[in-house]
Design a protein around this motif. Structure first.
Motif, PDB file in Angstrom:
ATOM      1  N   VAL A  94      10.558  -2.709 -51.254  1.00  0.00           N
ATOM      2  CA  VAL A  94      10.409  -4.167 -51.346  1.00  0.00           C
ATOM      3  C   VAL A  94      11.798  -4.778 -51.518  1.00  0.00           C
ATOM      4  O   VAL A  94      12.429  -4.650 -52.555  1.00  0.00           O
ATOM      5  CB  VAL A  94       9.476  -4.573 -52.507  1.00  0.00           C
ATOM      6  N   MET A  95      12.266  -5.429 -50.466  1.00  0.00           N
ATOM      7  CA  MET A  95      13.602  -6.023 -50.464  1.00  0.00           C
ATOM      8  C   MET A  95      13.604  -7.442 -51.042  1.00  0.00           C
ATOM      9  O   MET A  95      14.568  -7.868 -51.660  1.00  0.00           O
ATOM     10  CB  MET A  95      14.162  -6.053 -49.039  1.00  0.00           C
ATOM     11  N   GLU A  96      12.528  -8.174 -50.790  1.00  0.00           N
ATOM     12  CA  GLU A  96      12.373  -9.531 -51.304  1.00  0.00           C
ATOM     13  C   GLU A  96      10.911  -9.710 -51.672  1.00  0.00           C
ATOM     14  O   GLU A  96      10.034  -9.117 -51.040  1.00  0.00           O
ATOM     15  CB  GLU A  96      12.769 -10.569 -50.252  1.00  0.00           C
ATOM     16  N   PHE A  97      10.654 -10.559 -52.675  1.00  0.00           N
ATOM     17  CA  PHE A  97       9.292 -10.717 -53.179  1.00  0.00           C
ATOM     18  C   PHE A  97       9.168 -12.128 -53.740  1.00  0.00           C
ATOM     19  O   PHE A  97       9.976 -12.538 -54.580  1.00  0.00           O
ATOM     20  CB  PHE A  97       9.063  -9.656 -54.259  1.00  0.00           C
ATOM     21  N   TYR A  98       8.182 -12.878 -53.259  1.00  0.00           N
ATOM     22  CA  TYR A  98       8.043 -14.285 -53.626  1.00  0.00           C
ATOM     23  C   TYR A  98       6.605 -14.617 -54.001  1.00  0.00           C
ATOM     24  O   TYR A  98       5.667 -14.114 -53.391  1.00  0.00           O
ATOM     25  CB  TYR A  98       8.420 -15.199 -52.446  1.00  0.00           C
ATOM     26  N   ARG A  99       6.453 -15.531 -54.964  1.00  0.00           N
ATOM     27  CA  ARG A  99       5.172 -16.182 -55.205  1.00  0.00           C
ATOM     28  C   ARG A  99       5.179 -17.403 -54.307  1.00  0.00           C
ATOM     29  O   ARG A  99       6.163 -18.142 -54.258  1.00  0.00           O
ATOM     30  CB  ARG A  99       5.041 -16.588 -56.678  1.00  0.00           C
ATOM     31  N   MET A 100       4.088 -17.620 -53.586  1.00  0.00           N
ATOM     32  CA  MET A 100       4.069 -18.627 -52.529  1.00  0.00           C
ATOM     33  C   MET A 100       3.091 -19.766 -52.831  1.00  0.00           C
ATOM     34  O   MET A 100       2.147 -19.597 -53.589  1.00  0.00           O
ATOM     35  CB  MET A 100       3.643 -17.977 -51.201  1.00  0.00           C
TER      36      MET A 100
END
Length: 152
Positions: A94-100
């Motif tokens: 996981v390189m990037e992880f966002y709450r959307m």
């Protein structure tokens, strides 16, 4: 922190090459080394400069399969969120992880070797976290732009 033109130039130069010597950096912004060093320290201490890293070429490391994973959940409790974030952030893929906001609750950028590697990642993810209601993945065909440089 208020940034002036010299601070912005220092940041732009470091974003291109974090290995610049203090002397070269000072010359590039028309300062002597001591005031340049003081500005650099101030940028670091204020958190504007978080860290300096080496950027690796993923293709040379056989990591060229980019997946974008969108996740929905029905459980929006703080406990579930905390457990999900703690689990998902431990995956090195996981390189990037966002709450959307919008249709999906979370999105992650995943980097692996190939489809089989992605399938192993996917299975580990969904078996590690209960409460995921929907997962949709899309795969990048060709990178058209990639940068780590912020538009300052």
């Amino acid at each position: 922190m208020e940034l002036d033109g010299i601070d912005r130039k220092i940041l732009a130069l470091l974003q291109r090459d974090a290995t610049l010597s203090l002397s070269d950096l000072a010359d590039a912004v028309n300062l002597t080394t001591t005031p340049c060093w003081k500005r650099l320290k101030k940028l670091e201490e204020s958190g504007v400069i978080q860290k300096r890293v080496a950027l690796l070429n993923p293709d040379k490391l056989d990591l060229s399969f980019n997946a974008f994973v969108m996740i929905k959940t029905r459980d929006h409790s703080h406990e579930w969120y905390s457990q999900f974030v703690a689990t998902a952030t431990e995956f090195p893929e996981v390189m990037e992880f966002y709450r959307m906001a919008g249709e999906y609750d979370y999105m992650m950028k995943v980097l692996v070797k190939d489809m089989q590697s992605f399938d192993r990642f996917y299975k580990k993810l969904v078996n590690s976290v209960k409460g995921i209601s929907d997962v949709t993945s899309t795969f990048a065909m060709e990178p058209l732009k990639y940068t780590t440089a912020l538009p300052i």
